[in-house]
Design an enzyme around this catalytic site. Structure first.
Site, PDB file in Angstrom:
ATOM      1  N   LYS A  39      -4.589  -0.019  13.017  1.00 30.52           N
ATOM      2  CA  LYS A  39      -3.366  -0.812  12.858  1.00 30.52           C
ATOM      3  C   LYS A  39      -3.373  -1.503  11.491  1.00 30.52           C
ATOM      4  O   LYS A  39      -4.434  -1.589  10.848  1.00 30.52           O
ATOM      5  CB  LYS A  39      -3.266  -1.831  13.989  1.00 30.52           C
ATOM      6  CG  LYS A  39      -4.419  -2.824  14.046  1.00 30.52           C
ATOM      7  CD  LYS A  39      -4.444  -3.593  15.366  1.00 30.52           C
ATOM      8  CE  LYS A  39      -5.590  -4.589  15.391  1.00 30.52           C
ATOM      9  NZ  LYS A  39      -5.786  -5.193  16.723  1.00 30.52           N
ATOM     10  N   TYR A 259      -4.635 -25.655 -12.077  1.00 31.79           N
ATOM     11  CA  TYR A 259      -3.631 -26.516 -11.436  1.00 31.79           C
ATOM     12  C   TYR A 259      -4.285 -27.676 -10.703  1.00 31.79           C
ATOM     13  O   TYR A 259      -5.312 -27.502 -10.036  1.00 31.79           O
ATOM     14  CB  TYR A 259      -2.836 -25.711 -10.404  1.00 31.79           C
ATOM     15  CG  TYR A 259      -1.829 -24.754 -10.995  1.00 31.79           C
ATOM     16  CD1 TYR A 259      -0.798 -25.206 -11.817  1.00 31.79           C
ATOM     17  CD2 TYR A 259      -1.891 -23.396 -10.701  1.00 31.79           C
ATOM     18  CE1 TYR A 259       0.139 -24.321 -12.342  1.00 31.79           C
ATOM     19  CE2 TYR A 259      -0.962 -22.506 -11.208  1.00 31.79           C
ATOM     20  CZ  TYR A 259       0.053 -22.971 -12.030  1.00 31.79           C
ATOM     21  OH  TYR A 259       0.970 -22.107 -12.540  1.00 31.79           O
TER      22      TYR A 259
HETATM   23  C1  LIG Z   1      -7.105  -5.107  17.161  1.00 32.79           C
HETATM   24  C2  LIG Z   1      -7.469  -4.640  18.529  1.00 32.79           C
HETATM   25  C3  LIG Z   1      -8.667  -3.943  18.731  1.00 32.79           C
HETATM   26  C4  LIG Z   1      -9.728  -3.799  17.651  1.00 32.79           C
HETATM   27  O1  LIG Z   1     -10.406  -5.029  17.549  1.00 32.79           O
HETATM   28  P1  LIG Z   1     -11.584  -5.261  16.452  1.00 32.79           P
HETATM   29  O2  LIG Z   1     -12.044  -6.653  16.730  1.00 32.79           O
HETATM   30  O3  LIG Z   1     -10.939  -5.138  15.124  1.00 32.79           O
HETATM   31  O4  LIG Z   1     -12.603  -4.223  16.708  1.00 32.79           O
HETATM   32  C5  LIG Z   1      -8.893  -3.399  19.992  1.00 32.79           C
HETATM   33  N1  LIG Z   1      -7.989  -3.572  20.991  1.00 32.79           N
HETATM   34  C6  LIG Z   1      -6.854  -4.265  20.835  1.00 32.79           C
HETATM   35  C7  LIG Z   1      -5.934  -4.424  21.971  1.00 32.79           C
HETATM   36  C8  LIG Z   1      -6.559  -4.829  19.602  1.00 32.79           C
HETATM   37  O5  LIG Z   1      -5.433  -5.541  19.446  1.00 32.79           O
END
Ligand SMILES: *Cc1c(COP(=O)(O)O)cnc(C)c1O
Length: 368
Positions: A39, A259
């Site tokens: 994702k 800054y």
């Molecule tokens: C993002 C996600 C994962 C992966 O999690 P990580 O901590 O990045 O390994 C797995 N399952 C779901 C439902 C997620 O949203």
């Protein structure tokens, strides 16, 4: 001049390292399948490069958050099973079906809508079933799970691929919620024991075989983030971010840098300006707390991170090394993603997904 000569910074992504990390996680799983969560553009590293590399290594199953991400992955992974965690948002049904994407059904409402669609089409539709056991985010809440267990006919017309749940505290091995979620998932899953089950994210894999079920869903550890904060990280580092020095200047008391004049120069020294800033995802919270490396020498960030620039104390680096055009490791062997995240007061996930679009990206693949 190549684009890398124009660019403020070079981001090198080691696809071989990502594959090695996937193989390591897979080797921990005995009989369970190892998917890959890609994702948010493979956590900022480029799903269109990461997915084919993993597919070539034998990964058959991918998870994305959104339908459009699934469409993009389908283009580069024609044979893969692609699950969409966000589910069948209204209006996306045709796109899901056209691209053979498997939506995760997160509520009785999702189940009803997807089942109705299957009925109208006169053919079963694939989907996953997400049972919430402690995130209170997505997935059937306990009352809806109880209803579904009493009335499993609600799933008529739906070809359930996987029944899944998601751990809230997997990175804390001793957190009591892990066992509680496991017990709740086992109880709910009992009714669906003929279906494949999926529970573990990256850290969840390290909780042990009880948490593995049939399909694991690692994300962030594929990209080098340690599954257990504070413990030795078994994952290969796959990201290197090298900023470039634009200018070097001598400084001395009572000058200030940047800054807000937040850094007060304490002694005579030199400050280098590098062309990376918060617009590139180099978080502003790294002001006066982050560091780069030039070779083995630590060069601390002094002053505030600005939009396109940071300033680093290079007083410890030889004059002829700290010069315009010289690279500075902002993420590298001495300052991996997890260290940068700690200095920024965040987690590796946020550092990775924030990596900017202005970087010149180099992918190491195959025999590289
Ligand atoms: C993002 C996600 C994962 C992966 O999690 P990580 O901590 O990045 O390994 C797995 N399952 C779901 C439902 C997620 O949203």
């Amino acid at each position: 001049m190549s684009k890398s000569d124009h660019s403020g910074a070079v981001l090198t992504i080691d696809l071989n390292g990502i594959v090695a990390n996937w193989l390591l996680l897979k080797s921990m799983l005995a009989d369970a399948e190892c998917a890959a969560v890609i994702k948010a553009d493979a956590y900022g590293l480029g799903a269109e490069r990461v997915a084919p590399a993993l597919a070539r290594a034998g990964c058959e199953t991918f998870f994305v958050a959104q339908v459009d991400e699934g469409v993009a992955v389908r283009r580069v992974a024609p044979a893969a099973t692609i699950h969409v965690l966000g589910g069948p948002v209204p209006g996306s049904e045709e796109t899901l079906i056209d691209h053979q994407l498997v939506p995760v059904l997160n509520s009785l409402g999702d189940i009803e809508a997807w089942g109705d669609l299957a009925h109208v089409r006169g053919a079963p539709l694939p989907a996953d079933l997400h049972i919430d056991t402690g995130m209170a985010r997505l997935g059937l809440p306990p009352d809806e799970t109880a209803i579904l267990i009493r009335e499993p006919e609600r799933l008529d017309g739906i070809e359930v691929a996987t029944v899944m749940s998601h751990l809230a505290c997997a990175d804390e091995a001793d957190h009591p919620l892990n066992r509680q979620q496991l017990a709740d998932f086992l109880r709910a899953r009992h009714k669906f024991s003929h279906l494949k089950a999926s529970f573990a994210n990256s850290s969840g894999i390290f909780l042990g075989p009880e948490y593995h079920f049939d399909l694991a869903r690692p994300g962030v550890s594929l990209y080098g983030v340690g599954p257990r904060p504070g413990e030795t990280n078994p994952m290969a580092q796959v990201v290197r971010l090298q900023g470039k020095i634009l200018q070097v200047r001598d400084v001395d008391r009572p000058q200030t840098v940047g800054y807000g004049a937040s850094h007060r120069v304490a002694r005579r020294g030199r400050v280098a300006t590098v062309g990376v800033g918060y617009a590139d995802g180099y978080l502003r919270s790294l002001s006066n707390s982050g560091c780069g490396y030039m070779g083995d020498i630590r060069v601390p960030i002094v002053g505030r991170v600005s939009m396109d620039l940071i300033t680093l104390d290079v007083s410890d680096v030889a004059d002829d090394a700290a010069r315009p055009g010289a690279p500075v490791d902002l993420i590298g062997p001495h300052n991996p993603v997890d260290s940068v995240a700690a200095e920024a007061g965040t987690i590796g996930h946020e550092i990775l997904t924030g990596l900017g679009s202005r970087y010149h990206r180099v992918y190491l693949d195959g025999a590289d």
